[in-house]
Design an enzyme around this catalytic site. Sequence first.
Site, PDB file in Angstrom:
ATOM      1  N   GLU A 134       0.831  -1.219   0.000  1.00 57.63           N
ATOM      2  CA  GLU A 134       0.000   0.000   0.000  1.00 57.63           C
ATOM      3  C   GLU A 134       0.859   1.260   0.000  1.00 57.63           C
ATOM      4  OE1 GLU A 134      -3.251   0.301  -0.443  1.00 57.63           O
ATOM      5  OE2 GLU A 134      -3.534  -1.870  -0.520  1.00 57.63           O
ATOM      6  N   ASN A 170       1.064   3.908  -3.065  1.00 61.29           N
ATOM      7  CA  ASN A 170       0.765   5.331  -2.886  1.00 61.29           C
ATOM      8  C   ASN A 170       1.855   6.203  -3.497  1.00 61.29           C
ATOM      9  OD1 ASN A 170      -1.690   5.047  -1.630  1.00 61.29           O
ATOM     10  ND2 ASN A 170      -0.975   5.617   0.402  1.00 61.29           N
ATOM     11  N   ARG A 229      -9.652   4.568  -7.609  1.00 62.78           N
ATOM     12  CA  ARG A 229      -8.859   4.391  -6.394  1.00 62.78           C
ATOM     13  C   ARG A 229      -9.801   4.479  -5.207  1.00 62.78           C
ATOM     14  NH1 ARG A 229      -4.214   1.949  -7.466  1.00 62.78           N
ATOM     15  NH2 ARG A 229      -3.556   2.645  -9.488  1.00 62.78           N
TER      16      ARG A 229
END
Length: 152
Positions: free
Chosen positions: A50, A54, A109
């Site tokens: 994650e 990002n 997203r």
Amino acid sequence: MKIKSENELSVTFPSLSSNEGIARAVAGIFVSQQNPTIDELADIKCAVSEAVTNSIVHGYKNSFGDIQMTIKLLPERTFKIEIKDKGIGIPDIAAAMEPLFTTDAENERSGLGFSIMESFMDTVSVRSSPGKGCRVVMVKKLSPIRRTPIHN
């Protein structure tokens, strides 16, 4: 007080989506030296995934740059993982860490990256300045090693 690491690893890689899997694998291999549970290993790998995603998707939106991942083994089976980029930065960290907040809704997203990191790690901290990049630091303490008694 700075805690001395027992072992550490730092790797820098380009912000290509294919490198998310590499970061995940490297983190998993490094953490494996402490014999984590399968769940602990999966949690750490997911949180790293994650954080790196990002950086790739939001930090280097429509551009490329380097991402640095540093993993430190601290005393008592504790891991400190830092993901750093020199991308566009986050103007409002508090808003970005709210569940479902996204700056990329048109690409579907979900805005759950930080929430996922927080659910899998003991602590997550974020430092960022617009135009100067982002630094995510995650800490996870593994459970004590359980020894299975040998029965004759």
